[in-house]
Write an enzyme that holds these catalytic residues in place. Sequence first.
Site, short mmCIF file in Angstrom:
data_model
loop_
_atom_site.label_atom_id
_atom_site.label_comp_id
_atom_site.label_asym_id
_atom_site.label_seq_id
_atom_site.Cartn_x
_atom_site.Cartn_y
_atom_site.Cartn_z
N HIS A 181 0.99 -1.02 0.12
CA HIS A 181 0.03 0.01 0.03
C HIS A 181 0.74 1.09 -0.09
CE1 HIS A 181 -3.70 -2.38 1.02
NE2 HIS A 181 -2.75 -3.20 1.53
N ASP A 189 2.52 -6.88 2.20
CA ASP A 189 1.07 -6.11 2.61
C ASP A 189 1.56 -5.13 3.51
OD1 ASP A 189 -1.24 -5.44 3.14
OD2 ASP A 189 -1.93 -6.90 4.42
O1 DOR Z 1 -4.27 -4.89 7.74
C1 DOR Z 1 -4.40 -4.55 6.83
N1 DOR Z 1 -4.50 -3.35 6.50
N2 DOR Z 1 -4.95 -5.26 5.84
C2 DOR Z 1 -5.45 -5.08 4.75
O2 DOR Z 1 -6.02 -5.76 4.19
C3 DOR Z 1 -5.37 -3.45 4.38
C4 DOR Z 1 -4.28 -2.89 5.03
C5 DOR Z 1 -4.23 -1.25 4.74
O3 DOR Z 1 -4.90 -0.76 3.62
O4 DOR Z 1 -4.09 -0.85 5.76
#
Ligand code: DOR
Length: 457
Positions: free
Chosen positions: A65, A316
């Site tokens: 992200h 992630d």
């Molecule tokens: O813990 C998480 N944070 N899991 C996800 O799937 C999305 C992510 C986020 O965008 O912060």
Amino acid sequence: MTTLAIHNARIIDPELNLDGIVDIVLVDGRIARVGPNEAEMVIDAERIDATGLVVSAGFVDLHCHLREPGFEYKETIATGTAAAARGGFTTVCAMPNTSPPMDSQASIESLLRQIEQSAQVRVLPIGCITVGRQGDELAPAGELVDSGVVALSDDGDAVADAALMQAALSYSSLFNLPVSQHAEDPSLVSDGQMHEGWVSTRLGLRGRPSSAEEIFVARDIALAELTGGHLHIAHVSTAGSVALIAAAKARGVNVTAEVTPHHLTLTHELVAFDGNYKDIRYDASAKVNPPLRVDSDLEALGIGIRDGIIDAIATDHAPHSLSDKEIEFDLAAPGISMLETAFALTMTRVHDGTFPLGTLIRSLTSAPVRAWDLDKRTGLSGLGTLAPGAPADLVIFDPDMEWTVDVGDFRSKGKNTPLEGRTLKGKVLVTISEGEIMHADSLVAGRLRLTDRNEGI
Ligand code: DOR
């Protein structure tokens, strides 16, 4: 012509069946030659003596992200890709839960312009499965493919409606595009804060059961089998999911999967305890979706990587601001800033003998490329390998060097990690992207006569 010659490294490329002390020569952003004494034959080259160190292809992350556009206070493409370079990643796939979400040609095109201007490593965009990630109607998959997305995902939220997921997988087979599902049934995890187990009971927090994940993994495998679409399971976290994926692969279903470094190494106990069972805490830095699970899950996930049931290790990377995290546990945002600790944390499972170093390297390089056909999608033949002609994306690391995590050193704006102060074994020292040195750790920069372009950012 720019030439970089790396001497005396242990070069590991499982894809090329290569594990030996040889030289590697990079010319004009491509790998030119790999072999004994190759570096000595070149003249006019910048040189790195990598004696005692390992070289592999640069890491490829199917799941991070970068938060831009919309959440620049958490991360930007510039800071996220600087963090990627520090972590050894030379290609990262960016999730579309931005603002606006990446559900149209216009949003992808403007993202690509921003990537062009500020990315330090290759960024490949992922488009939304549904409009606005609302789970009601499909986003225009054809338009998104034409704009250059490498997969579709509503990550952060599952596509709950089975008919919509079936339609998405039908489009996937039409456009030959992976659909990456955040597999957690919302009806079972609503308000859930952590893994449903004895720690959630002890803390009085609502749980997210393993079954919430496994129900959706089973359902979506059935839909992939029906449609022939390519289902990718994001951040697999339970032993039951590993078993379902193994059985589906054995039947020839078009399914791939990834696991994160934290789900491979950390358990739910970290939320409440810091090495002793005397005092309890509510540590939101260990709050993540899906949640950290239990030892038997870690064991199955390790076997999943060892046996190739799980294709890739993906970070992630989920950076958040201090104010997103340092609040009541129920209100804290889920996610861990992972790019800069991913390699060292996953090395825990190499050092404990779960899988060999070559398997770890494959899961971070050629396997993710193959899982999503990233070489064909990008036109970069050899991506994720050290084959001559491939992009000169490399990482130089010391598998045994110990270091202590200090968020003060993070390039990422996201300082949210439960690993602060922890000593890890295995350190990325140099990252080269398309022949350019994008990161050189201060520990070796002097010895290698390199400067880190991010010093002081
Ligand atoms: O813990 C998480 N944070 N899991 C996800 O799937 C999305 C992510 C986020 O965008 O912060």
